[in-house]
Design an enzyme around this catalytic site. Structure first.
Site, mmCIF file in Angstrom:
data_model
loop_
_atom_site.group_PDB
_atom_site.id
_atom_site.type_symbol
_atom_site.label_atom_id
_atom_site.label_comp_id
_atom_site.label_asym_id
_atom_site.label_seq_id
_atom_site.Cartn_x
_atom_site.Cartn_y
_atom_site.Cartn_z
ATOM 1 N N ALA A 189 0.840 -1.206 0.000
ATOM 2 C CA ALA A 189 0.000 0.000 0.000
ATOM 3 C C ALA A 189 0.869 1.247 0.000
ATOM 4 O O ALA A 189 0.606 2.209 0.726
ATOM 5 C CB ALA A 189 -0.933 -0.011 1.207
ATOM 6 N N HIS A 451 -10.331 34.619 -5.128
ATOM 7 C CA HIS A 451 -11.575 33.965 -4.733
ATOM 8 C C HIS A 451 -12.433 33.728 -5.963
ATOM 9 O O HIS A 451 -12.557 34.625 -6.796
ATOM 10 C CB HIS A 451 -12.349 34.847 -3.748
ATOM 11 C CG HIS A 451 -13.667 34.261 -3.364
ATOM 12 N ND1 HIS A 451 -13.768 33.171 -2.534
ATOM 13 C CD2 HIS A 451 -14.936 34.585 -3.735
ATOM 14 C CE1 HIS A 451 -15.050 32.864 -2.388
ATOM 15 N NE2 HIS A 451 -15.774 33.694 -3.108
HETATM 16 P P1 AMP Z 1 6.743 1.601 -1.110
HETATM 17 O O1 AMP Z 1 8.118 1.161 -0.688
HETATM 18 O O2 AMP Z 1 6.295 2.918 -0.552
HETATM 19 O O3 AMP Z 1 6.524 1.477 -2.582
HETATM 20 O O4 AMP Z 1 5.735 0.566 -0.444
HETATM 21 C C1 AMP Z 1 5.830 -0.829 -0.576
HETATM 22 C C2 AMP Z 1 4.991 -1.483 0.512
HETATM 23 O O5 AMP Z 1 4.950 -2.895 0.298
HETATM 24 C C3 AMP Z 1 5.529 -1.265 1.927
HETATM 25 O O6 AMP Z 1 4.560 -0.590 2.693
HETATM 26 C C4 AMP Z 1 5.777 -2.682 2.451
HETATM 27 O O7 AMP Z 1 5.417 -2.819 3.811
HETATM 28 C C5 AMP Z 1 4.866 -3.543 1.565
HETATM 29 N N1 AMP Z 1 5.294 -4.960 1.468
HETATM 30 C C6 AMP Z 1 6.540 -5.432 1.249
HETATM 31 N N2 AMP Z 1 6.561 -6.794 1.219
HETATM 32 C C7 AMP Z 1 5.274 -7.211 1.442
HETATM 33 C C8 AMP Z 1 4.612 -8.499 1.531
HETATM 34 N N3 AMP Z 1 5.274 -9.660 1.396
HETATM 35 N N4 AMP Z 1 3.265 -8.525 1.753
HETATM 36 C C9 AMP Z 1 2.569 -7.370 1.893
HETATM 37 N N5 AMP Z 1 3.139 -6.135 1.818
HETATM 38 C C10 AMP Z 1 4.460 -6.040 1.593
#
Ligand code: AMP
Ligand code: FAD
Length: 478
Positions: A189, A451
């Protein structure tokens, strides 16, 4: 004869191409090496951002938003739009044309500024020599007074969900679907997962986002993250926090995903799965073993605050070095390095790099969050203003979200501007400009805002910091 340049840049993404143009503008003889080929097998400049990142994702976000509005939100304006349909290949085609225009535009800018494009894979050798290997395998060596490494990043793969670019895709694959998957899973996310999940949700996919962390958008201000989670959930995005993906199995064009959450082992089936768990630096075959350039423990090229590596005259910028993986950060580092090579004393303000998530509502911020400041023991005053009280937002039927301005309680200096709502990215930039000039909340409050504009919400939030808002009841009285 070996070609000699003042500056050789490896990589033509927003870091590298901007650095190359700036260096050439400063009178330096400059070459830029790029190997990325488009579907027609032609070298395409612009890197991840123009080809498979910022621009194509925003093209699809805009198209999908128009569809969603036409289908669900025209009636309130008294417009009947019955039988609205979509043509996904046409949307993807429009996106491809925008990419082509922009990447071609960068090639035009190289010509106009006298940047020499060297097509192929660049590798830094010892003594600031650079080897360029073309797609035909032929190599040439060029010599440089200065080298800028701008090789960018690529998606992280995780063993539980190996990307096949068919059923399990990365962000690049998610920009190429030719039809809307009925059930779409997104792992992660983060910014990319939320943006791509939003595109396909607006077009009708049932989207589930699996996020390992218990906290939603941990980098954002908590008040903003809370509002975002509430809004996205209301829009139909199913966001499962504390859900760590542990395995997957692809069969008959569907994928069964295993994950663990607080209740134990879970299973869910999707038609497509987007893996968006972050990006990692690209350094494969970039550095000869005797190049002398050091990496940090996470595989990023090690640089100081001015992007100098451990080798004098060799710099690294953008996603391949520490810091936010953002196009505008890469470009500004490129400008700073080109100017420093030309003998100027350029610096970059890393404290004021805006972050944006291009969902709807958009989320954007610059500076520090309330939690960060409180953690640092800084006493702050906070002013918020909801778009529900903005005439312009009401006129647009887009009243979700708010602006939050955080100022130092003693000096009134603005330390953070956080927005969730319409045009958040544009509004936050106004905060960034003010903050760069050391604005106080009172300064922002004293300025004349047109505005009716969405920007008035920033004005009112700044006024609210000291209890002076006009169009909402002030929490703090002065
Ligand atoms: P970003 O680095 O902001 O693109 O976010 C990537 C997200 O993927 C991070 O919030 C991680 O916690 C999440 N993430 C990484 N590996 C896994 C996994 N195996 N299952 C679920 N979420 C994951
Ligand atoms: P890149 O853009 O990755 O460019 C590096 C270039 O170097 C590539 O073209 C590569 O082919 C080339 N290269 C690598 N190694 C070599 C070599 N040895 N020889 C020759 N060439 C080489 N950022 C934002 O700020 N806003 C957004 O809205 C946004 N949206 C995004 C959406 C998606 C889906 C993705 C994936 C990313 C998004 N980003 C966004 C991030 C942004 O794309 C990156 O931060 C940015 O592209 C980094 O620029 P860069 O120049 O460092 O690297």
């Amino acid at each position: 004869m070996t070609q000699k340049f003042d500056v050789v840049v490896i990589g033509a993404g927003p870091g590298g191409y901007v650095a190359a143009i700036k260096a050439a503008q400063l009178g330096l003889k400059t070459a830029c090496i790029e190997k990325y080929q488009d579907k027609e097998g032609k070298i395409a400049l612009g890197g991840t951002c123009l080809n498979v990142g910022c621009i194509p994702s925003k093209a699809l976000l805009d198209s999908s938003w128009k569809y969603y509005e036409a289908k669900d939100h025209f009636a309130i304006h008294g417009i009947e739009a019955k039988g609205v349909t979509m043509d996904v290949p046409a949307m993807i085609g429009r996106k491809a044309n925008i990419v082509k225009n922009l990447t071609g535009g960068v090639a035009g800018l190289f010509k106009a500024n006298g940047v020499t494009l060297l097509e192929g894979h660049g590798k830094l050798l010892a003594g600031k020599q650079v080897e360029v290997t073309g797609s035909d395998g032929k190599t040439q060596i060029v010599e440089a007074e200065n080298v800028i490494l701008a090789s960018g990043s690529k998606p992280i793969d995780i063993p539980p969900a190996p990307v096949d670019q068919d059923v399990i895709v990365d962000s690049t694959g998610a920009l190429e679907f030719q039809s809307v998957p009925k059930k779409l899973g997104v792992i992660g996310a983060g910014v990319i997962g939320l943006e791509l999940g939003s595109v396909w949700a607006r077009l009708g996919a049932e989207v589930t986002v699996l996020e390992a962390l218990d906290k939603f958008l941990p980098a954002a201000d908590e008040q903003i993250a809370k509002e975002a989670l509430k809004t996205f959930t209301k829009q139909g995005l199913k966001i499962l926090l504390g859900a760590r993906v542990t395995g997957s199995d692809v069969k008959k064009k569907q994928v069964t995903v295993n994950y663990t959450d607080a209740e134990g082992e879970q299973k869910v089936v999707f038609d497509k799965l987007i893996v968006a768990v972050g990006r990692r630096p690209v350094t494969t075959d970039l550095l000869a073993s005797d190049s002398g350039v050091d990496m940090d423990e996470r595989g990023f090229i090690f640089v100081d605050d001015q992007c100098a590596t451990s080798v004098p005259g060799v710099y690294a910028i953008g996603d391949v070095v520490r810091g936010a993986m953002l196009a505008h950060k890469a470009s500004e580092e490129g400008i700073m390095v080109a100017e420093r090579i030309a003998g100027h004393k350029a610096q970059m303000n890393y404290d004021l790099i805006p972050s944006v998530i291009y969902t709807h509502p958009e989320i954007a911020w610059v500076g520090k969050t309330e939690q960060q400041l409180k953690g640092e023991g800084v006493a702050v005053n906070v002013g918020t203003f909801p778009f529900a009280a903005s005439g312009r937002a009401m006129a647009a039927n887009d009243t979700g979200g708010f602006v939050k301005v955080i100022a130092d309680a003693t000096t009134d200096r603005v330390l953070g501007v956080h927005v969730i709502g319409p045009s958040a990215a544009e509004l936050v930039q106004q905060g960034a400009i003010g903050m760069e000039f050391g604005t106080s909340a009172e300064d922002l409050g004293m300025m004349v805002f047109s505005h009716p504009t969405l920007s008035e919400a920033l004005h009112e939030a700044a006024l609210a910091v000291n209890g002076h808002a006009i169009h909402i009841a002030n929490r703090k009285k002065r």
